[in-house]
Design a protein around this motif. Structure first.
Motif, short mmCIF file in Angstrom:
data_model
loop_
_atom_site.label_atom_id
_atom_site.label_comp_id
_atom_site.label_asym_id
_atom_site.label_seq_id
_atom_site.Cartn_x
_atom_site.Cartn_y
_atom_site.Cartn_z
N SER A 1 0.82 -1.21 0.00
CA SER A 1 0.00 0.00 0.00
C SER A 1 0.85 1.26 0.00
O SER A 1 0.48 2.27 -0.60
N TYR B 1 1.75 1.65 -3.53
CA TYR B 1 0.59 2.11 -4.30
C TYR B 1 0.29 3.57 -4.01
O TYR B 1 -0.15 4.31 -4.89
N PHE C 1 -8.97 -4.29 -5.53
CA PHE C 1 -7.69 -3.58 -5.64
C PHE C 1 -7.55 -2.88 -6.98
O PHE C 1 -7.16 -1.71 -7.06
N MET D 1 -5.75 5.53 -1.42
CA MET D 1 -4.88 4.36 -1.31
C MET D 1 -4.20 4.30 0.05
O MET D 1 -4.03 3.23 0.64
N SER E 1 -5.54 2.34 3.07
CA SER E 1 -5.36 0.89 3.21
C SER E 1 -4.19 0.54 4.11
O SER E 1 -4.10 -0.59 4.60
N ILE E 2 -3.29 1.50 4.35
CA ILE E 2 -2.11 1.21 5.20
C ILE E 2 -2.53 0.94 6.64
O ILE E 2 -2.20 -0.12 7.19
N LYS F 1 -4.40 -2.36 6.77
CA LYS F 1 -3.60 -3.57 6.78
C LYS F 1 -2.93 -3.80 8.13
O LYS F 1 -2.77 -4.95 8.56
N SER G 1 -11.15 1.53 0.37
CA SER G 1 -9.74 1.13 0.38
C SER G 1 -9.38 0.43 1.68
O SER G 1 -8.66 -0.58 1.68
N ILE H 1 -8.77 -3.18 0.18
CA ILE H 1 -7.37 -3.50 -0.06
C ILE H 1 -6.73 -4.12 1.18
O ILE H 1 -5.86 -4.98 1.08
#
Length: 409
Positions: free
Chosen positions: A153, A156, A240, A269, A272-273, A276, A323, A327
């Motif tokens: 991510s 991205y 994604f 985007m 999504s960090i 995750k 996201s 993601i």
């Protein structure tokens, strides 16, 4: 070193394993940056080369088709030649093709080079989480996958963020500079060659005899999980690709300027960090199956919500939520896939699932999405996305079996 990495190791990750995790994660950061280039330069290519809808779809699908064709053979070779060997060759190959893409002077050359680079990207994709599934102790596999995937991510996010400044102010060739920056992959390759070991589980497996019947993905032993993965994985990857490759175009269609679209696409985007990182904590506490089902369910809901909003702030918030779930579910899907098969066919099984997912969710779907965007607008595009996502949710609900804490053999 090998004793430290056995899957039944009861202690937290050592500093050396943390270092290896971060180094392997850099491979995915570079790869994610590379894949993210397609969506970020697409508006520039449309304007410079006057691309039709079909040509735009080909630009998006070419690297993904390469990934789909490269990922399965790489998995087979990784089971035969080793995880590290394939990782090094693939990284060298696609880094070189990415730099050469910056020299493209027409649509045909660009598409060919992106397809060829995609073969190397595909060969790289399944190796990091296959390798670290075999390096990390069983109680930390999911957490390791979440951290690894967070670097995807970051890559991205980096691509559209840099593009939002380099492309508008870099003149007609601004998009080319984005590909030249991919040369950073050579530095990562040197570090991989120097510091990353081969999987000790794979080394041990190569010294023992394996029953040939256990190597068939569609044998009675594995066909249930193979069928489930070949439905659920494409659904997850479609989310994604919608966010990565189509978000700038979706935002422009909503009225954002090109600069705003790239900047806000990077912000979406970036959501999504933390997703995750939270996923990496949850997946070891509630398990793979509940997380996969809940995240895909919410992702489909936010895709529908996004399609019905018109206020800029609401669109950005819905995109970030999409996201966050859509993601952030990726690392759970990947480690769950790696846990479905024994060491003798793990990379092969992972590669096959990735190949099907990228062929259907990444190569075929963009043609459908581009036509849907042209004919039905944002609503048609995201309704299609939500329906496919929920098909994956259904497959997981019916056929997935929990693999948390299962020792790999």
């Amino acid at each position: 070193m090998i004793a430290e990495m056995k899957n039944n190791h009861p202690h937290p990750l050592s500093w050396r394993l943390w270092g290896l995790l971060l180094l392997v994660a850099m491979v995915w950061l570079i790869e994610a940056y590379d894949i993210g280039l397609t969506g970020t330069v697409l508006p520039s290519l449309k304007a410079q080369w006057h691309l039709s809808a079909w040509q735009s779809s080909a630009v998006v699908s070419a690297p993904t088709l390469g990934v789909a064709l490269g990922v399965f053979p790489a998995g087979v070779l990784a089971d035969k030649l080793g995880r590290k060997t394939i990782l090094q060759v693939a990284l060298l190959y696609y880094t070189t093709l990415t730099v050469l893409t910056g020299l493209s002077d027409n649509w045909t050359m660009f598409v060919i080079l992106r397809f060829l680079a995609g073969l190397g990207l595909g060969a790289t994709f399944p190796i990091p989480y296959t390798l670290f599934a075999e390096l990390a102790p069983s109680h930390a596999r999911g957490r390791s996958a979440g951290i690894l995937d967070a670097f995807l991510s970051i890559g991205y996010f980096t691509s559209p963020f840099l593009a939002s400044w380099i492309i508008p102010y870099g003149g007609p060739g601004g998009w080319r500079q984005m590909f030249y920056l991919g040369a950073f992959g050579y530095l990562v390759l040197i570090a991989i060659m120097r510091f990353v070991p081969e999987s000790p589980i794979w080394l041990s497996q190569t010294r023992s005899a394996v029953n040939p019947s256990s190597k068939k993905l569609w044998s009675p032993t594995f066909r249930r999980q193979t069928a489930m993965l070949w439905i659920a994985f494409p659904a997850v990857l479609l989310l994604f690709y919608v966010i990565m490759n189509f978000m700038p175009s979706l935002l422009i269609k909503e009225g954002f300027s090109a600069h705003q679209a790239l900047l806000f696409a990077s912000l979406i985007m970036a959501a999504s960090i933390p997703g995750k990182l939270i996923e990496s904590w949850l997946v070891e506490r509630i398990g793979r199956k509940p997380l996969l089902i809940s995240f895909t369910l919410f992702a489909g809901l936010f895709a529908l919500l996004f399609s019905h909003l018109h206020q800029y702030s609401e669109i950005i918030m819905a995109g970030m939520a999409l996201s966050f779930f859509g993601i952030a579910v990726d690392p759970a899907m990947k480690i769950f896939t790696a846990e479905q098969y024994p060491t003798a066919i793990r990379a092969k099984g992972v590669g096959a699932a990735e190949a099907v997912a990228r062929l259907l969710g990444g190569a075929l779907a963009p043609f459908i999405l581009e036509q849907a965007l042209s004919s039905s607008g944002i609503q048609g595009t995201l309704i299609f996305t939500a329906v496919v996502t929920w098909l994956g949710t259904l497959a997981l609900s019916l056929w997935a079996k929990e693999t948390r804490f299962v020792a790999l053999g």
